[in-house]
Design a protein around this motif. Structure first.
Motif, short mmCIF file in Angstrom:
data_model
loop_
_atom_site.label_atom_id
_atom_site.label_comp_id
_atom_site.label_asym_id
_atom_site.label_seq_id
_atom_site.Cartn_x
_atom_site.Cartn_y
_atom_site.Cartn_z
N UNK A 84 0.84 -1.19 0.00
CA UNK A 84 0.00 0.00 0.00
C UNK A 84 0.88 1.24 0.00
N UNK A 85 0.51 2.22 -0.81
CA UNK A 85 1.10 3.55 -0.75
C UNK A 85 0.02 4.47 -0.18
N UNK A 86 0.36 5.21 0.89
CA UNK A 86 -0.57 6.14 1.54
C UNK A 86 0.05 7.52 1.59
N UNK A 87 -0.78 8.53 1.40
CA UNK A 87 -0.37 9.92 1.57
C UNK A 87 -1.46 10.60 2.39
N UNK A 88 -1.04 11.30 3.45
CA UNK A 88 -1.97 11.99 4.35
C UNK A 88 -1.61 13.46 4.45
N UNK A 89 -2.62 14.31 4.39
CA UNK A 89 -2.46 15.74 4.61
C UNK A 89 -3.53 16.15 5.62
N UNK A 90 -3.12 16.63 6.79
CA UNK A 90 -4.05 17.07 7.82
C UNK A 90 -4.15 18.59 7.80
N UNK A 91 -4.76 19.11 6.76
CA UNK A 91 -5.04 20.54 6.64
C UNK A 91 -6.01 20.70 5.47
N UNK A 92 -6.63 21.86 5.33
CA UNK A 92 -7.52 22.06 4.19
C UNK A 92 -6.77 21.84 2.87
N UNK A 93 -7.41 21.18 1.93
CA UNK A 93 -6.77 20.86 0.66
C UNK A 93 -6.96 21.99 -0.34
N UNK A 94 -5.88 22.37 -0.98
CA UNK A 94 -5.89 23.37 -2.04
C UNK A 94 -4.84 22.98 -3.07
N UNK A 95 -4.90 23.58 -4.24
CA UNK A 95 -3.84 23.40 -5.23
C UNK A 95 -2.57 23.99 -4.63
N UNK A 99 4.73 19.70 2.06
CA UNK A 99 5.88 18.90 2.50
C UNK A 99 5.37 17.68 3.25
N UNK A 100 5.93 16.52 2.92
CA UNK A 100 5.59 15.28 3.62
C UNK A 100 6.71 15.01 4.62
N UNK A 101 6.65 15.67 5.78
CA UNK A 101 7.79 15.59 6.68
C UNK A 101 7.41 15.49 8.15
N UNK A 102 6.16 15.22 8.47
CA UNK A 102 5.80 15.06 9.88
C UNK A 102 4.56 14.19 9.99
N UNK A 103 4.09 14.05 11.20
CA UNK A 103 2.94 13.17 11.44
C UNK A 103 1.68 13.66 10.72
N UNK A 104 1.50 14.98 10.62
CA UNK A 104 0.30 15.53 10.01
C UNK A 104 0.35 15.59 8.49
N UNK A 105 1.52 15.53 7.91
CA UNK A 105 1.70 15.52 6.46
C UNK A 105 2.71 14.41 6.18
N UNK A 106 2.24 13.26 5.76
CA UNK A 106 3.16 12.14 5.64
C UNK A 106 2.90 11.27 4.43
N UNK A 107 3.94 10.54 4.05
CA UNK A 107 3.86 9.51 3.04
C UNK A 107 4.24 8.20 3.69
N UNK A 108 3.56 7.13 3.31
CA UNK A 108 3.84 5.82 3.91
C UNK A 108 3.82 4.75 2.83
N UNK A 109 4.61 3.70 3.07
CA UNK A 109 4.64 2.54 2.20
C UNK A 109 4.59 1.31 3.09
N UNK A 110 3.64 0.41 2.84
CA UNK A 110 3.47 -0.79 3.64
C UNK A 110 3.64 -2.01 2.74
N UNK A 111 4.50 -2.94 3.15
CA UNK A 111 4.68 -4.20 2.46
C UNK A 111 4.24 -5.29 3.43
#
Length: 180
Positions: A84-95, A99-111
């Motif tokens: 699984x590839x996951x991307x999370x953004x904990x803020x209002x979404x806009x164009x 940055x994916x660099x903390x718990x609230x804005x992150x990228x994850x890969x699960x095998x």
């Protein structure tokens, strides 16, 4: 003789047609903004594709958007694969670029077959998500992403240092029609 030539040509045509219909997709999806429900990236320079219908949580591609949260999850299941590839953004979404660099804005890969979990952090495992289209009328979100993720233990949320301690996600792109 004419019948034999026609039979050979027909068989050749069927062979070519069968090959072209069954040919495996071995390229990243194009960077579109039309809600084509595509998702792809390179994982450690290996092609990683997933796309399809949206019927969360049962589909292989899902998206969740509300006023303060955005999540995209792509699942790849096969004979030797459950990733699984996951991307999370904990803020209002806009164009724009996130940055994916903390718990609230992150990228994850699960095998899940190898039981390996990887995530971005605030120091050496970072990346970006660029939302290139966010259309709330036609319900389309498109974007680009890349990130480096470190292996971690999900039970105690600690980084694991060993030979396979990171994964590199590059040339990521998605184009999804979503529901609310």
């Amino acid at each position: 003789m004419k019948c034999l030539k026609l039979t050979i040509l027909s068989l050749l045509f069927l062979l070519i047609l069968t090959y072209s219909c069954c040919k495996k997709n071995d390229t990243l999806p194009p960077e579109t903004q039309e809600g084509k429900n595509t998702f792809g990236c390179l994982v450690n320079n290996n092609l990683w594709l997933k796309g399809g219908g949206l019927s969360y949580p049962y589909s292989n591609l899902s998206i969740f958007i509300d006023k303060n949260f955005f999540s995209i999850n792509a699942l790849k299941i096969g004979d030797q694969t459950n990733q699984t590839v996951n991307i999370y953004i904990h803020s209002p979404l806009n164009v724009g670029i996130y940055d994916l660099n903390n718990y609230n804005h992150s990228g994850r890969f699960l095998d899940k077959i190898d039981n390996c979990y990887y995530k971005t952090d605030s120091l050496s495992a970072t990346g970006t998500l660029e939302i290139t289209k966010y259309d709330t009328i036609n319900k389309i979100v498109s974007g680009l992403f890349n990130f480096k993720a470190l292996r971690y233990n999900p039970d105690n949320n600690t980084i694991i240092e060993n030979n396979d301690s990171s994964v590199q996600i590059t040339q990521g792109r998605f184009d999804i029609k979503y529901r609310q």
